[in-house]
Design an enzyme around this catalytic site. Sequence first.
Site, PDB file in Angstrom:
ATOM      1  N   GLU A 176       0.052  -4.784   1.143  1.00  0.00           N
ATOM      2  CA  GLU A 176       0.698  -3.753   1.706  1.00  0.00           C
ATOM      3  C   GLU A 176       1.690  -4.721   1.753  1.00  0.00           C
ATOM      4  O   GLU A 176       2.959  -4.273   1.600  1.00  0.00           O
ATOM      5  CB  GLU A 176      -0.065  -2.989   2.414  1.00  0.00           C
ATOM      6  CG  GLU A 176      -1.093  -1.820   2.262  1.00  0.00           C
ATOM      7  CD  GLU A 176      -0.493  -0.688   1.236  1.00  0.00           C
ATOM      8  OE1 GLU A 176       0.755  -0.645   1.082  1.00  0.00           O
ATOM      9  OE2 GLU A 176      -0.713   0.044   0.417  1.00  0.00           O
TER      10      GLU A 176
ATOM     11  N   ASP B 277       5.444   6.064   3.154  1.00  0.00           N
ATOM     12  CA  ASP B 277       6.896   5.032   2.673  1.00  0.00           C
ATOM     13  C   ASP B 277       7.529   5.903   1.448  1.00  0.00           C
ATOM     14  O   ASP B 277       7.864   7.478   1.499  1.00  0.00           O
ATOM     15  CB  ASP B 277       6.215   3.624   1.041  1.00  0.00           C
ATOM     16  CG  ASP B 277       5.400   4.801  -0.134  1.00  0.00           C
ATOM     17  OD1 ASP B 277       5.300   6.175  -0.023  1.00  0.00           O
ATOM     18  OD2 ASP B 277       5.248   3.804  -0.753  1.00  0.00           O
TER      19      ASP B 277
ATOM     20  N   TYR C  77       4.483   2.867   8.056  1.00  0.00           N
ATOM     21  CA  TYR C  77       4.131   2.438   6.701  1.00  0.00           C
ATOM     22  C   TYR C  77       2.423   1.922   6.963  1.00  0.00           C
ATOM     23  O   TYR C  77       1.312   2.414   6.221  1.00  0.00           O
ATOM     24  CB  TYR C  77       4.915   2.966   6.179  1.00  0.00           C
ATOM     25  CG  TYR C  77       4.594   2.314   4.910  1.00  0.00           C
ATOM     26  CD1 TYR C  77       4.005   3.501   3.658  1.00  0.00           C
ATOM     27  CD2 TYR C  77       3.911   1.396   4.147  1.00  0.00           C
ATOM     28  CE1 TYR C  77       3.416   3.556   2.505  1.00  0.00           C
ATOM     29  CE2 TYR C  77       3.222   0.833   3.069  1.00  0.00           C
ATOM     30  CZ  TYR C  77       2.917   2.466   2.278  1.00  0.00           C
ATOM     31  OH  TYR C  77       1.955   1.408   1.121  1.00  0.00           O
TER      32      TYR C  77
END
Length: 345
Positions: free
Chosen positions: A38, A139, A121
């Site tokens: 991520e 996102d 996020y």
Amino acid sequence: MTAGADTFAGRLLSWYDRQGRTFVFRGSRDPYRVWLSEIMLQQTRTESVTPYYERFLARFPDVAALAGADEEEVLRCWQGLGYYSRARNLHRAAQQIVREHGGVFPATAAELRTLPGIGPYTAAAVASIAFGEPVPAMDGNLIRVFARLTDEGEDASRPDVLERLTAAARGLMPPGRPGDFNQALMDLGATVCTPGTPDCAACPVREYCLARLSGEPEARPVLPRKTPPKHVPLNVLMIFSGSRVYMKQRREALLKGMYVFVLSGSAPGQALNALGLPDAECEYRGEAKHVFTHRIWEMRLWAVHIPEIPPALEKDFYTLSQLDSLPIPTAMRAARAYVQKELTE
Ligand code: SF4
């Protein structure tokens, strides 16, 4: 509990099971791997991430290995990915996990947000994918999809509007597969509900979409106009002495910790004066450009040859093979290539 086939989540997830994207970093529920992917994906295109992800994992296979490394080594492994504060924060977060959590990843989005570099996020993505917490990972993709689904006409960058979109996402999230739900929406946003004109005919949740009904889904989300990046003129001085070249570790926030040649916003002569090399001469060697998010470096490259290195600068001169072990940012690519040529000829 899983979502019924004829619900929003059911349709989305069955589309995801058939057509979701497959990546080397997908499929794992190991929080370290989810977190790493991520962070890497934050400002880097999905296709570019794979080799970096594999290399980073081979070198730092778990949070303890990353915590125990030194920062320069972490930056070197990150070299080429850009946005180096991500690497520094990963390193600091790994150390915090080892120090404060006995090396065990915090399992909730709220706890994950206390770690450096983890915003709402990323915390939601890791908590939902690795630990099954039902939190939407908002996102750009999810914001766009939900702004269209709800036909949100207000500025989606406003906190109250974002909260409204998050609540809409939360309300549709199935308790059984929150991580897949988030990833399905990311895929939907990346492949079907794309910026510009979405492919509504191929969308598994088109029957739920208010913007499609209004006939203008491309008008959502409403976003503020972006300010264009600032152009920054910079002189780059490559100072050679024999088979060595001068490099310095940056202290400024942008590219902090990375090694660069002399970068100066003022005339080359002034930069040389500041280094105690008033008599050195500069030879122009061309131009280069590097685009960051908010600024563009417009660089003029200069070669400088000095017969002797002043004692105060001795430790900052490196041979070509020593350069290979330094973290050098992509912004220095053109200058680095010139140095390579100069020192091998
Ligand atoms: Fe996006 Fe179209 Fe699907 Fe609506 S119907 S979510 S606008 S792709």
